[in-house]
Design a protein around this motif. Structure first.
Motif, mmCIF file in Angstrom:
data_model
loop_
_atom_site.group_PDB
_atom_site.id
_atom_site.type_symbol
_atom_site.label_atom_id
_atom_site.label_comp_id
_atom_site.label_asym_id
_atom_site.label_seq_id
_atom_site.Cartn_x
_atom_site.Cartn_y
_atom_site.Cartn_z
ATOM 1 N N GLN A 127 0.989 -1.185 0.067
ATOM 2 C CA GLN A 127 0.035 -0.241 0.038
ATOM 3 C C GLN A 127 0.819 1.259 -0.084
ATOM 4 O O GLN A 127 0.675 2.248 0.744
ATOM 5 C CB GLN A 127 -1.062 0.094 1.158
ATOM 6 N N THR A 128 1.880 1.176 -0.853
ATOM 7 C CA THR A 128 2.434 2.672 -1.224
ATOM 8 C C THR A 128 1.977 3.239 -2.458
ATOM 9 O O THR A 128 1.221 2.723 -3.168
ATOM 10 C CB THR A 128 4.246 2.030 -1.158
ATOM 11 N N GLY A 129 2.773 4.168 -2.872
ATOM 12 C CA GLY A 129 2.460 5.012 -4.122
ATOM 13 C C GLY A 129 1.091 5.458 -4.122
ATOM 14 O O GLY A 129 0.362 6.039 -3.103
ATOM 15 N N SER A 130 0.045 5.373 -5.185
ATOM 16 C CA SER A 130 -1.152 5.732 -5.266
ATOM 17 C C SER A 130 -2.244 5.007 -4.325
ATOM 18 O O SER A 130 -2.806 5.496 -3.678
ATOM 19 C CB SER A 130 -1.706 5.601 -6.764
ATOM 20 N N PHE A 131 -1.885 3.873 -3.910
ATOM 21 C CA PHE A 131 -2.482 3.008 -2.922
ATOM 22 C C PHE A 131 -2.286 3.790 -1.631
ATOM 23 O O PHE A 131 -3.510 3.468 -0.783
ATOM 24 C CB PHE A 131 -2.053 1.511 -2.852
ATOM 25 N N ARG A 132 -1.233 4.220 -1.090
ATOM 26 C CA ARG A 132 -1.010 4.824 0.189
ATOM 27 C C ARG A 132 -1.906 6.206 0.139
ATOM 28 O O ARG A 132 -2.608 6.566 1.127
ATOM 29 C CB ARG A 132 0.496 5.124 0.212
ATOM 30 N N GLU A 133 -1.722 6.746 -1.185
ATOM 31 C CA GLU A 133 -2.862 7.953 -1.034
ATOM 32 C C GLU A 133 -4.368 7.655 -0.777
ATOM 33 O O GLU A 133 -4.999 8.442 -0.241
ATOM 34 C CB GLU A 133 -2.524 8.718 -2.449
ATOM 35 N N ALA A 134 -4.688 6.648 -1.503
ATOM 36 C CA ALA A 134 -6.102 6.175 -1.401
ATOM 37 C C ALA A 134 -6.447 5.891 0.149
ATOM 38 O O ALA A 134 -7.384 6.202 0.623
ATOM 39 C CB ALA A 134 -6.395 5.092 -2.251
ATOM 40 N N PHE A 135 -5.490 5.313 0.976
ATOM 41 C CA PHE A 135 -5.833 4.677 1.957
ATOM 42 C C PHE A 135 -5.737 6.032 3.259
ATOM 43 O O PHE A 135 -6.265 5.778 4.281
ATOM 44 C CB PHE A 135 -5.030 3.562 2.597
ATOM 45 N N SER A 136 -4.801 6.735 2.961
ATOM 46 C CA SER A 136 -4.797 8.163 3.893
ATOM 47 C C SER A 136 -6.243 8.711 3.841
ATOM 48 O O SER A 136 -6.549 9.202 4.890
ATOM 49 C CB SER A 136 -3.770 9.219 3.210
ATOM 50 N N ILE A 137 -7.103 8.521 2.885
ATOM 51 C CA ILE A 137 -8.487 9.002 2.800
ATOM 52 C C ILE A 137 -9.287 8.196 3.639
ATOM 53 O O ILE A 137 -10.086 8.441 4.568
ATOM 54 C CB ILE A 137 -9.013 9.347 1.509
ATOM 55 N N HIS A 138 -9.296 6.688 3.047
ATOM 56 C CA HIS A 138 -10.020 5.758 4.092
ATOM 57 C C HIS A 138 -9.787 5.729 5.322
ATOM 58 O O HIS A 138 -10.736 5.512 6.376
ATOM 59 C CB HIS A 138 -9.674 4.446 3.194
ATOM 60 N N GLU A 139 -8.641 5.911 5.871
ATOM 61 C CA GLU A 139 -8.244 5.770 7.441
ATOM 62 C C GLU A 139 -9.064 6.881 7.817
ATOM 63 O O GLU A 139 -9.217 6.590 9.337
ATOM 64 C CB GLU A 139 -6.929 5.763 7.541
ATOM 65 N N ARG A 140 -9.676 8.023 7.309
ATOM 66 C CA ARG A 140 -10.127 9.072 8.091
ATOM 67 C C ARG A 140 -11.617 9.005 7.989
ATOM 68 O O ARG A 140 -12.208 9.462 8.808
ATOM 69 C CB ARG A 140 -9.816 10.480 7.389
ATOM 70 N N ASN A 141 -12.177 8.046 7.146
ATOM 71 C CA ASN A 141 -13.589 7.874 7.087
ATOM 72 C C ASN A 141 -14.164 6.628 7.232
ATOM 73 O O ASN A 141 -15.435 6.479 7.253
ATOM 74 C CB ASN A 141 -13.888 8.581 5.638
ATOM 75 N N VAL A 142 -13.379 5.640 7.299
ATOM 76 C CA VAL A 142 -13.901 4.184 7.192
ATOM 77 C C VAL A 142 -13.324 3.580 8.789
ATOM 78 O O VAL A 142 -12.446 3.760 9.347
ATOM 79 C CB VAL A 142 -13.329 3.225 6.308
#
Length: 458
Positions: A127-142
């Motif tokens: 979960q690096t690169g673009s996947f890290r960016e995606a999870f930075s959002i999910h970790e705040r909302n999910v």
């Protein structure tokens, strides 16, 4: 089907797999905004053309929660293909799909094939690169547990053997994926005799001929004496390469079937095998037009087995021009002249077994082991010489002598010299009957000229 809370034992799992009913061969998981109108669409169309029943969920109404019927669809699919693209992890829907797919792999032994579409597998795994960016959002909302489940699923899926789509033509990657799926689905394989002694070297020679050709329609002929193994070679090659084509059909025993006026049935079998459904027509001329029209745009594999008349070929594959470039037609026959007349690209002569191979095959049928028993070595050598490397003769002779005493073998050998076994004689007589009158006269002259000469030393 196993519940989602308890993993079945290996024995129960394999048992349930063997009887499970599937609604789809393949479930496609992808992020629509990334690949819907290009790679995934082309992959879906190619799978469909190969007759692979594929589900894609792009027609379902999207929402925050994945629908229960979609989860059941995943469970009812034999294979899941996950197309990991740059923004795959931005979609909660995709991540929920993936979590279910990984669950089905672990609990139901579903096959999962990842496709890394212009992404580095390590980005998916860690979960690096673009996947890290995606999870930075999910970790705040999910919910934290759900996020961890998604991460675990990404790691597990990315560790599986899959396909990498980076450089080169996408069509080549799609063809590779489709062929891989086809092999996984266990296509209808033709039955092959277990006693294939000496076949490997002959197969290698034949497959070299298939490899060295252009992208035009390839027409290959296999010729040789009856019972020499032409059909066996054709069957093995058919089983190995059929998934490389948009459709395949093996027309067996054409000579015998044509005697009974089955040309119409052969045409219908060809169309059914490649198109995948019954095509109705009433005469062979109409069948020819339908074959040319329906198969002309498909890359096909057709085997026409045991042909002895040109017309038998003309009604099902009148010309290579009927088929799409890249197609392969394999013809087996006893008559090399027929192949020349038809205009084959390459001819391959099937030859008999070498002495050591022949003795092994004979011994398997006579003694159920690879070598003759000690008291039967000399007699076995005589039988092998009598069979002249013909696999059919070796099998028939060995089976007929199994369990007999040495004296009974000696009597049988004397009998075979005077009167060949009917089953072997019938096969060989077909080759003689296929000769024209002048060739028959020459054959008989040679046979009579040597009558009385010593041929066997035993």
């Amino acid at each position: 089907m196993a519940s989602s809370t308890q993993k079945p034992s290996s024995s129960s799992s394999s048992s349930s797999t063997s009887i499970r009913k599937y609604n789809f061969d393949v479930f496609l998981s992808f992020r629509g905004e990334d690949t819907r109108n290009n790679f995934t669409d082309h992959l879906f169309v190619n799978l469909h053309r190969m007759g692979i029943n594929t589900f894609r969920d792009d027609q379902l109404e999207r929402g925050e929660e994945i629908k229960s019927e979609l989860l059941r669809t995943i469970e009812k699919s034999r294979i899941s293909i996950v197309v990991f693209s740059k923004d795959y992890a931005r979609s909660k829907w995709c991540l929920d799909e993936l979590a279910k797919i990984v669950e089905c792999r672990e609990e139901m032994e579903q096959i999962v094939l990842p496709v890394f579409y212009h992404v580095d597998p390590s980005d998916v795994r860690k979960q690096t690169g673009s996947f890290r960016e995606a999870f930075s959002i999910h970790e705040r909302n999910v919910d934290e547990k759900k996020v961890q489940r998604w991460k675990d699923s990404l790691t597990k899926a990315s560790n599986l053997s899959g396909f990498h789509v980076n450089d080169g033509y996408e069509s080549k990657h799609i063809e590779e994926i489709t062929n891989g799926i086809c092999k996984r689905l266990n296509p209808k394989l033709l039955p092959i005799d277990d006693d294939m002694v000496g076949i490997d070297s002959r197969l290698e020679d034949f497959k070299l001929l298939l490899d060295n050709h252009s992208n035009d329609v390839l027409v290959v002929g296999i010729y040789g004496t009856g019972g020499i193994g032409k059909t066996t070679i054709a069957k093995i090659v058919y089983n190995e390469i059929q998934c490389q084509f948009n459709g395949a059909c093996f027309l067996e025993d054409v000579r015998e079937r044509s005697k009974n006026g089955c040309q119409l049935q052969l045409q219908k079998q060809l169309l059914r095998g490649i198109v995948g459904q019954e095509v109705e027509f009433s005469d062979t001329n109409e069948g020819i037009n339908i074959i040319k029209g329906r198969l002309g745009s498909k890359k096909v594999l057709i085997v026409i087995d045991d042909v002895d008349q040109l017309q038998q070929l003309k009604s099902v594959a009148g010309s290579p021009n009927w088929f799409c470039p890249g197609s392969t037609i394999i013809i087996t026959t006893r008559d090399q002249r027929l192949l020349v007349e038809y205009g084959v690209t390459i001819s391959y002569k099937a030859t008999g077994l070498h002495y050591r191979e022949a003795l092994q095959l004979f011994s398997r049928h006579a003694f159920e082991q690879n070598d003759p028993k000690e008291d039967y070595v000399g007699l076995s050598n005589c039988m092998v010489q009598y069979a002249q490397g013909l696999p059919l003769a070796l099998k028939v002779l060995g089976s007929s002598l199994r369990g007999m005493t040495v004296d009974e073998w000696k009597c049988a050998l004397d009998k075979f010299k005077k009167n060949p076994m009917k089953k072997i004689n019938d096969v060989l007589r077909i080759s003689f009957d296929g000769l024209d009158p002048s060739q028959k006269e020459v054959f008989l002259d040679i046979a009579c000229f040597f009558k009385g000469e010593c041929k066997m030393s035993c």
